[in-house]
Motif scaffolding. Structure first.
Motif, PDB file in Angstrom:
ATOM      1  N   SER A  56       0.824  -1.212   0.000  1.00 23.97           N
ATOM      2  CA  SER A  56       0.000   0.000   0.000  1.00 23.97           C
ATOM      3  C   SER A  56       0.852   1.253   0.000  1.00 23.97           C
ATOM      4  O   SER A  56       0.490   2.257  -0.621  1.00 23.97           O
ATOM      5  N   LEU A  57       1.987   1.215   0.691  1.00 24.17           N
ATOM      6  CA  LEU A  57       2.888   2.374   0.680  1.00 24.17           C
ATOM      7  C   LEU A  57       3.486   2.595  -0.703  1.00 24.17           C
ATOM      8  O   LEU A  57       3.634   3.743  -1.145  1.00 24.17           O
ATOM      9  N   ARG A  58       3.834   1.514  -1.400  1.00 24.15           N
ATOM     10  CA  ARG A  58       4.361   1.666  -2.766  1.00 24.15           C
ATOM     11  C   ARG A  58       3.292   2.253  -3.687  1.00 24.15           C
ATOM     12  O   ARG A  58       3.575   3.138  -4.503  1.00 24.15           O
ATOM     13  N   VAL A  59       2.065   1.768  -3.566  1.00 27.23           N
ATOM     14  CA  VAL A  59       0.972   2.294  -4.376  1.00 27.23           C
ATOM     15  C   VAL A  59       0.720   3.761  -4.029  1.00 27.23           C
ATOM     16  O   VAL A  59       0.501   4.590  -4.911  1.00 27.23           O
ATOM     17  N   ALA A  60       0.791   4.082  -2.739  1.00 27.30           N
ATOM     18  CA  ALA A  60       0.580   5.468  -2.308  1.00 27.30           C
ATOM     19  C   ALA A  60       1.674   6.379  -2.856  1.00 27.30           C
ATOM     20  O   ALA A  60       1.400   7.532  -3.210  1.00 27.30           O
ATOM     21  N   ALA A  61       2.898   5.873  -2.953  1.00 27.46           N
ATOM     22  CA  ALA A  61       3.983   6.691  -3.496  1.00 27.46           C
ATOM     23  C   ALA A  61       3.717   7.048  -4.953  1.00 27.46           C
ATOM     24  O   ALA A  61       3.974   8.174  -5.385  1.00 27.46           O
ATOM     25  N   VAL A  62       3.182   6.101  -5.705  1.00 31.95           N
ATOM     26  CA  VAL A  62       2.865   6.367  -7.110  1.00 31.95           C
ATOM     27  C   VAL A  62       1.638   7.262  -7.215  1.00 31.95           C
ATOM     28  O   VAL A  62       1.584   8.190  -8.020  1.00 31.95           O
ATOM     29  N   ALA A  63       0.628   6.980  -6.394  1.00 30.78           N
ATOM     30  CA  ALA A  63      -0.643   7.696  -6.497  1.00 30.78           C
ATOM     31  C   ALA A  63      -0.561   9.124  -5.976  1.00 30.78           C
ATOM     32  O   ALA A  63      -1.283  10.001  -6.449  1.00 30.78           O
ATOM     33  N   ALA A  64       0.307   9.375  -5.005  1.00 32.87           N
ATOM     34  CA  ALA A  64       0.343  10.688  -4.356  1.00 32.87           C
ATOM     35  C   ALA A  64       1.091  11.735  -5.158  1.00 32.87           C
ATOM     36  O   ALA A  64       0.815  12.919  -5.043  1.00 32.87           O
ATOM     37  N   GLY A  65       2.065  11.311  -5.934  1.00 28.25           N
ATOM     38  CA  GLY A  65       2.865  12.283  -6.657  1.00 28.25           C
ATOM     39  C   GLY A  65       3.978  12.820  -5.778  1.00 28.25           C
ATOM     40  O   GLY A  65       4.380  12.203  -4.798  1.00 28.25           O
ATOM     41  N   PRO A  84      -1.120  17.170   0.157  1.00 26.98           N
ATOM     42  CA  PRO A  84      -2.270  17.753   0.861  1.00 26.98           C
ATOM     43  C   PRO A  84      -2.482  17.007   2.181  1.00 26.98           C
ATOM     44  O   PRO A  84      -2.070  15.852   2.312  1.00 26.98           O
ATOM     45  N   PRO A  85      -3.122  17.629   3.160  1.00 25.34           N
ATOM     46  CA  PRO A  85      -3.272  16.997   4.478  1.00 25.34           C
ATOM     47  C   PRO A  85      -3.955  15.628   4.447  1.00 25.34           C
ATOM     48  O   PRO A  85      -3.560  14.739   5.199  1.00 25.34           O
ATOM     49  N   ASP A  86      -4.939  15.427   3.586  1.00 22.68           N
ATOM     50  CA  ASP A  86      -5.622  14.131   3.569  1.00 22.68           C
ATOM     51  C   ASP A  86      -4.718  13.024   3.040  1.00 22.68           C
ATOM     52  O   ASP A  86      -4.706  11.912   3.565  1.00 22.68           O
ATOM     53  N   ILE A  87      -3.906  13.313   2.035  1.00 26.08           N
ATOM     54  CA  ILE A  87      -2.968  12.320   1.494  1.00 26.08           C
ATOM     55  C   ILE A  87      -1.865  12.059   2.503  1.00 26.08           C
ATOM     56  O   ILE A  87      -1.470  10.910   2.734  1.00 26.08           O
ATOM     57  N   ALA A  88      -1.355  13.116   3.142  1.00 22.88           N
ATOM     58  CA  ALA A  88      -0.309  12.941   4.160  1.00 22.88           C
ATOM     59  C   ALA A  88      -0.822  12.089   5.320  1.00 22.88           C
ATOM     60  O   ALA A  88      -0.092  11.254   5.850  1.00 22.88           O
ATOM     61  N   ALA A  89      -2.075  12.271   5.701  1.00 26.03           N
ATOM     62  CA  ALA A  89      -2.648  11.490   6.807  1.00 26.03           C
ATOM     63  C   ALA A  89      -2.735  10.014   6.448  1.00 26.03           C
ATOM     64  O   ALA A  89      -2.437   9.144   7.281  1.00 26.03           O
ATOM     65  N   VAL A  90      -3.121   9.706   5.212  1.00 26.34           N
ATOM     66  CA  VAL A  90      -3.201   8.298   4.790  1.00 26.34           C
ATOM     67  C   VAL A  90      -1.818   7.665   4.788  1.00 26.34           C
ATOM     68  O   VAL A  90      -1.622   6.550   5.285  1.00 26.34           O
ATOM     69  N   LYS A  91      -0.845   8.373   4.222  1.00 28.58           N
ATOM     70  CA  LYS A  91       0.519   7.831   4.200  1.00 28.58           C
ATOM     71  C   LYS A  91       1.078   7.678   5.614  1.00 28.58           C
ATOM     72  O   LYS A  91       1.767   6.702   5.912  1.00 28.58           O
ATOM     73  N   GLU A 130      -0.674   7.046   8.315  1.00 28.06           N
ATOM     74  CA  GLU A 130      -1.332   5.858   8.878  1.00 28.06           C
ATOM     75  C   GLU A 130      -0.674   4.580   8.385  1.00 28.06           C
ATOM     76  O   GLU A 130      -0.504   3.619   9.147  1.00 28.06           O
ATOM     77  N   LEU A 131      -0.319   4.540   7.115  1.00 29.63           N
ATOM     78  CA  LEU A 131       0.343   3.356   6.564  1.00 29.63           C
ATOM     79  C   LEU A 131       1.703   3.136   7.207  1.00 29.63           C
ATOM     80  O   LEU A 131       2.056   2.012   7.577  1.00 29.63           O
ATOM     81  N   HIS A 132       2.478   4.217   7.359  1.00 32.88           N
ATOM     82  CA  HIS A 132       3.797   4.087   8.001  1.00 32.88           C
ATOM     83  C   HIS A 132       3.647   3.668   9.466  1.00 32.88           C
ATOM     84  O   HIS A 132       4.411   2.837   9.961  1.00 32.88           O
ATOM     85  N   ALA A 133       2.672   4.232  10.158  1.00 27.49           N
ATOM     86  CA  ALA A 133       2.458   3.877  11.568  1.00 27.49           C
ATOM     87  C   ALA A 133       2.020   2.426  11.700  1.00 27.49           C
ATOM     88  O   ALA A 133       2.453   1.717  12.620  1.00 27.49           O
ATOM     89  N   GLY A 134       1.169   1.961  10.791  1.00 31.52           N
ATOM     90  CA  GLY A 134       0.751   0.561  10.821  1.00 31.52           C
ATOM     91  C   GLY A 134       1.915  -0.376  10.560  1.00 31.52           C
ATOM     92  O   GLY A 134       2.062  -1.411  11.227  1.00 31.52           O
ATOM     93  N   ALA A 153       9.104   7.434  12.377  1.00 28.11           N
ATOM     94  CA  ALA A 153       9.652   8.765  12.089  1.00 28.11           C
ATOM     95  C   ALA A 153       9.104   9.310  10.769  1.00 28.11           C
ATOM     96  O   ALA A 153       8.803  10.510  10.653  1.00 28.11           O
ATOM     97  N   ARG A 154       8.943   8.436   9.769  1.00 25.45           N
ATOM     98  CA  ARG A 154       8.359   8.881   8.499  1.00 25.45           C
ATOM     99  C   ARG A 154       6.913   9.327   8.695  1.00 25.45           C
ATOM    100  O   ARG A 154       6.462  10.307   8.100  1.00 25.45           O
ATOM    101  N   ALA A 155       6.182   8.584   9.533  1.00 24.56           N
ATOM    102  CA  ALA A 155       4.795   8.963   9.820  1.00 24.56           C
ATOM    103  C   ALA A 155       4.753  10.325  10.502  1.00 24.56           C
ATOM    104  O   ALA A 155       3.903  11.164  10.187  1.00 24.56           O
ATOM    105  N   LEU A 156       5.680  10.552  11.423  1.00 21.88           N
ATOM    106  CA  LEU A 156       5.718  11.843  12.132  1.00 21.88           C
ATOM    107  C   LEU A 156       6.157  12.982  11.211  1.00 21.88           C
ATOM    108  O   LEU A 156       5.732  14.118  11.396  1.00 21.88           O
ATOM    109  N   ALA A 157       6.995  12.678  10.229  1.00 16.41           N
ATOM    110  CA  ALA A 157       7.392  13.707   9.271  1.00 16.41           C
ATOM    111  C   ALA A 157       6.188  14.142   8.427  1.00 16.41           C
ATOM    112  O   ALA A 157       6.054  15.313   8.073  1.00 16.41           O
ATOM    113  N   LEU A 158       5.308  13.190   8.126  1.00 19.48           N
ATOM    114  CA  LEU A 158       4.115  13.507   7.346  1.00 19.48           C
ATOM    115  C   LEU A 158       3.025  14.159   8.181  1.00 19.48           C
ATOM    116  O   LEU A 158       2.297  15.026   7.702  1.00 19.48           O
TER     117      LEU A 158
END
Length: 188
Positions: A69-78, A83-90, A92-96, A115-120
């Motif tokens: 899901s993180l790889r897909v999010a990297a492609v899908a997010a650009g 934006p805050p909603d995309i950062a929140a999803v990413k 959540e994925l890093h925290a999970g 740390a990546r989740a906190l950066a986002l």
């Protein structure tokens, strides 16, 4: 199967054989050619799947699902900034993924993902807690204490952070006592 190929199928409960002839094949478009809303549905459904695997206790499968899901999010997010909603999803994925890595006994990887989740999303409380637990597992007691105190400042009733902070403070006292004994022997 490829176009023009003939296949014979025999269902397990039947005694007859089915003939399947594929006359044409249309490959799916590359992921980046799919419209953005469809790509994000893929990310969110992958997150839900990974969370369900984690709740079932299937840690390795959940880790793979979070990573996918993180790889897909990297492609899908650009490109960042997001934006805050995309950062929140990413986030959540890093925290999970950090939670999965903690349960698998991989504290360094868990600390990195937290740390990546906190950066986002700097206000992500569970990511901060998981980074504190991971740092404590790596014996970085001062950094772990900072993260856990920050969690308790925001949510004073967080039972996991209280328990882990007591353990970290006890380990720090024990470490300091060992150091004092060694220094005492050195200068005695």
């Amino acid at each position: 199967m490829t176009a023009g190929e003939l296949s014979l199928l025999r269902p397990s409960a039947a005694s007859t054989t089915l003939r399947v002839h594929l006359s044409a094949f249309t490959p799916s478009p590359p992921f980046w050619d799919i419209p953005s809303p469809s790509r994000w549905r893929s990310v969110t459904s992958g997150h839900a799947h990974a969370s369900s695997l984690l709740s079932l206790g299937l840690l390795t499968a959940a880790g793979r699902a979070y990573s996918r899901s993180l790889r897909v999010a990297a492609v899908a997010a650009g490109c960042p900034p997001f934006p805050p909603d995309i950062a929140a999803v990413k986030a959540e994925l890093h925290a999970g993924l950090a939670l999965v890595q903690l349960r698998l006994g991989l504290p360094a990887a868990a600390a990195g993902n937290a740390a990546r989740a906190l950066a986002l999303c700097p206000a992500h409380l569970e990511a901060r807690y998981r980074r504190g637990v991971a740092r404590a597992a790596m014996s970085d007691l001062e950094a772990a204490r900072e993260d856990l105190v920050a969690v308790l400042r925001v949510q004073p009733g967080h039972a996991g952070a209280r328990r882990e902070l007591r353990r970290v403070r006890g380990a720090a006292r024990e470490r300091d006592a060992r150091l004092a004994r060694r220094l005492g022997r050195l200068f005695a």
